[in-house]
Design a protein around this motif. Structure first.
Motif, short mmCIF file in Angstrom:
data_model
loop_
_atom_site.label_atom_id
_atom_site.label_comp_id
_atom_site.label_asym_id
_atom_site.label_seq_id
_atom_site.Cartn_x
_atom_site.Cartn_y
_atom_site.Cartn_z
N SER A 40 53.97 68.67 16.30
CA SER A 40 54.13 68.16 17.65
C SER A 40 52.80 67.74 18.27
N ASP A 41 51.69 68.38 17.84
CA ASP A 41 50.39 68.01 18.39
C ASP A 41 50.01 66.58 18.05
N ILE A 42 50.57 66.05 16.95
CA ILE A 42 50.25 64.69 16.54
C ILE A 42 50.74 63.68 17.58
N ASN A 43 51.88 63.96 18.21
CA ASN A 43 52.37 63.07 19.26
C ASN A 43 51.33 62.90 20.37
N TYR A 44 50.68 64.01 20.72
CA TYR A 44 49.67 63.96 21.77
C TYR A 44 48.40 63.26 21.29
N ILE A 45 47.97 63.59 20.07
CA ILE A 45 46.76 62.99 19.53
C ILE A 45 46.91 61.47 19.45
N GLN A 46 48.09 61.01 19.04
CA GLN A 46 48.30 59.57 18.82
C GLN A 46 48.31 58.78 20.11
N LYS A 47 48.59 59.41 21.24
CA LYS A 47 48.72 58.67 22.50
C LYS A 47 47.41 58.05 22.95
N ASN A 48 46.30 58.61 22.54
CA ASN A 48 45.01 58.00 22.89
C ASN A 48 44.85 56.65 22.19
N ASP A 49 45.23 56.57 20.92
CA ASP A 49 45.19 55.30 20.20
C ASP A 49 46.24 54.34 20.76
N LEU A 50 47.40 54.89 21.15
CA LEU A 50 48.45 54.04 21.72
C LEU A 50 47.97 53.39 23.01
N TYR A 51 47.24 54.13 23.81
CA TYR A 51 46.73 53.59 25.07
C TYR A 51 45.75 52.44 24.82
N GLU A 52 44.88 52.62 23.85
CA GLU A 52 43.94 51.54 23.53
C GLU A 52 44.69 50.32 23.01
N SER A 53 45.72 50.55 22.21
CA SER A 53 46.55 49.46 21.70
C SER A 53 47.26 48.74 22.83
N LEU A 54 47.76 49.51 23.80
CA LEU A 54 48.46 48.92 24.95
C LEU A 54 47.52 48.05 25.77
N LYS A 55 46.32 48.52 26.02
CA LYS A 55 45.36 47.73 26.80
C LYS A 55 45.06 46.41 26.11
N THR A 56 44.88 46.45 24.80
CA THR A 56 44.61 45.22 24.06
C THR A 56 45.81 44.29 24.12
N TYR A 57 47.00 44.85 23.92
CA TYR A 57 48.20 44.01 23.88
C TYR A 57 48.48 43.34 25.23
N LEU A 58 48.27 44.06 26.32
CA LEU A 58 48.54 43.49 27.64
C LEU A 58 47.63 42.30 27.95
N ASN A 59 46.51 42.22 27.29
CA ASN A 59 45.57 41.11 27.50
C ASN A 59 45.72 40.00 26.46
N SER A 60 46.68 40.15 25.57
CA SER A 60 46.87 39.14 24.54
C SER A 60 47.72 37.98 25.06
N PRO A 61 47.49 36.77 24.56
CA PRO A 61 48.27 35.62 25.01
C PRO A 61 49.69 35.66 24.44
N ASN A 62 50.62 35.09 25.21
CA ASN A 62 52.02 34.97 24.76
C ASN A 62 52.63 36.31 24.36
N ARG A 63 52.24 37.34 25.06
CA ARG A 63 52.77 38.67 24.73
C ARG A 63 54.19 38.83 25.28
N LYS A 64 54.89 39.85 24.73
CA LYS A 64 56.18 40.22 25.26
C LYS A 64 55.98 41.07 26.52
N LYS A 65 57.03 41.22 27.30
CA LYS A 65 56.98 42.14 28.42
C LYS A 65 56.99 43.57 27.88
N VAL A 66 56.29 44.45 28.59
CA VAL A 66 56.08 45.81 28.09
C VAL A 66 56.78 46.83 28.98
N LEU A 67 57.64 47.64 28.35
CA LEU A 67 58.22 48.82 28.98
C LEU A 67 57.44 50.03 28.50
N VAL A 68 56.95 50.83 29.43
CA VAL A 68 56.28 52.09 29.10
C VAL A 68 57.18 53.23 29.53
#
Length: 361
Positions: A40-68
């Motif tokens: 279960s700790d892996i879910n928490y550890i992975q969220k830091n990478d997920l956040y960085e991925s989200l920030k990059t994706y939100l700034n990408s062109p022609n992206r999909k809409k994002v539900l968090v």
């Protein structure tokens, strides 16, 4: 100067420092896997990478809409392939974690606000169990695995004395949380091919699946079958008495949710909250059993908790999606009393995305 003359007075300090350093060495992944039994700790550890991925994706062109989605263990198994195929133009970044509570949501909301991260929609879980301050089994995963110490210090007054003690004990010395057992360490060290390497591979595989699923993945060992009705009743009775008896509404938890929702309102990010479907026997207990103590009478959890949430949602005009009282939602297959079986996740996904896309028209 007395310390210099009486160096033995420093011995407790050096012992504490050595124990603290040794504890942190135990948390290194290569060491941790010799005694850890959880994923279960892996879910928490992975969220830091997920956040960085989200920030990059939100700034990408022609992206999909994002539900968090900020949820708990009831929201871990979504499938973005299904979402993107059936709801073109949308994708899910899943910040749900086992035991996810409003304090964890607020921590991320503050990060989102600080960094100007604006998804297209935010969904926040509302579960009655998370609002009980007198539960037999405490839901404290966010406190021990997910919250930054600086966040806890900032919101120190919102945490109970018991929560503060738990934080100090389990975060200052994480081996207190994991309690390494010598027989497990010896077995994994002496039979690495049988016990250690498969466990390490399992953790690595799970991390990869979470990254691929943008925060969603089936934890190894997740039940795939539907629990029979007789066992489901027993599970409901056990969960109810573990998490909801007696029930005392936790105002501090509610304040965390209020502050998180206000941050997203200030950022003009559309949002809703959701009460995820529970099994019918579990809901029957929640609706009928008078386990919530008030000044003048005993109430059911349903009567004591839900009106408080609904009144706030209505006052700030944030939709509340109640899967338990929605007559159009009918998937009642469960792995246990509080978790829908994987077979229900497409219905669960449809319930959410139909409402999300409707608000965006």
């Amino acid at each position: 100067m007395d310390f210099l003359k009486n160096k033995f007075l420093l011995y407790p300090f050096w012992i504490f420092l050595f124990a603290f350093a040794l504890d942190k060495a135990f948390l290194l992944e290569g060491v941790h896997t010799y005694f850890s039994k959880t994923l279960s700790d892996i879910n928490y550890i992975q969220k830091n990478d997920l956040y960085e991925s989200l920030k990059t994706y939100l700034n990408s062109p022609n992206r999909k809409k994002v539900l968090v989605y900020f949820g708990n263990s009831r929201a871990l198994l979504f499938d973005n392939v299904y979402i993107e195929s059936n709801y073109p133009g949308w994708t899910l970044y899943n910040f749900s974690v086992p035991g996810g509570k409003p304090d964890y949501t607020l921590q991320w909301a503050e990060f989102f606000q600080k960094d100007g991260v604006k998804p297209d929609f935010v969904l926040i879980d509302q579960s009655a169990e998370l609002y009980n301050s007198t539960a037999t089994l405490k839901v404290d995963e966010t406190l021990t695995n997910g919250l930054d110490v600086l966040f806890v210090l900032k919101h120190w007054g919102k945490f109970s004395t018991e929560e503060k003690s738990t934080l100090l004990a389990k975060r200052l010395f994480r081996t207190y949380q994991y309690r390494p057992k010598l027989d497990v360490i010896i077995k994994r060290a002496s039979q690495k091919e049988i016990f250690l390497y498969p466990y390490q591979a399992l953790r690595a595989k799970f991390i990869g699946e979470l990254a691929h699923g943008q925060g969603s993945a089936k934890t190894p060992g997740t039940h795939h079958e539907t629990m029979p009705s007789a066992r489901l009743k027993k599970s409901a009775f056990g969960d109810f008495h573990s998490y909801l008896v007696p029930f005392t509404f936790n105002e501090r938890t509610f304040q965390f949710y209020k502050e998180a929702s206000q941050i997203f309102k200030q950022m003009n990010v559309p949002q809703a909250s959701i009460w995820v479907r529970l099994s019918l026997p579990y809901m029957e207990l929640i609706r009928t059993q008078p386990v919530a103590k008030t000044t003048d009478k005993s109430q059911s959890v349903y009567s004591a908790w839900l009106p408080l949430v609904l009144n706030y949602q209505e006052s700030v005009q944030i939709p509340f999606w109640n899967m338990n009282d929605d007559p159009d939602y009918n998937c009642n297959e469960f792995s246990d009393a509080g978790h829908m079986a994987p077979t229900c996740y497409r219905d669960y996904t449809d319930f959410i995305l139909k409402r999300v896309t409707k608000t965006q028209r």
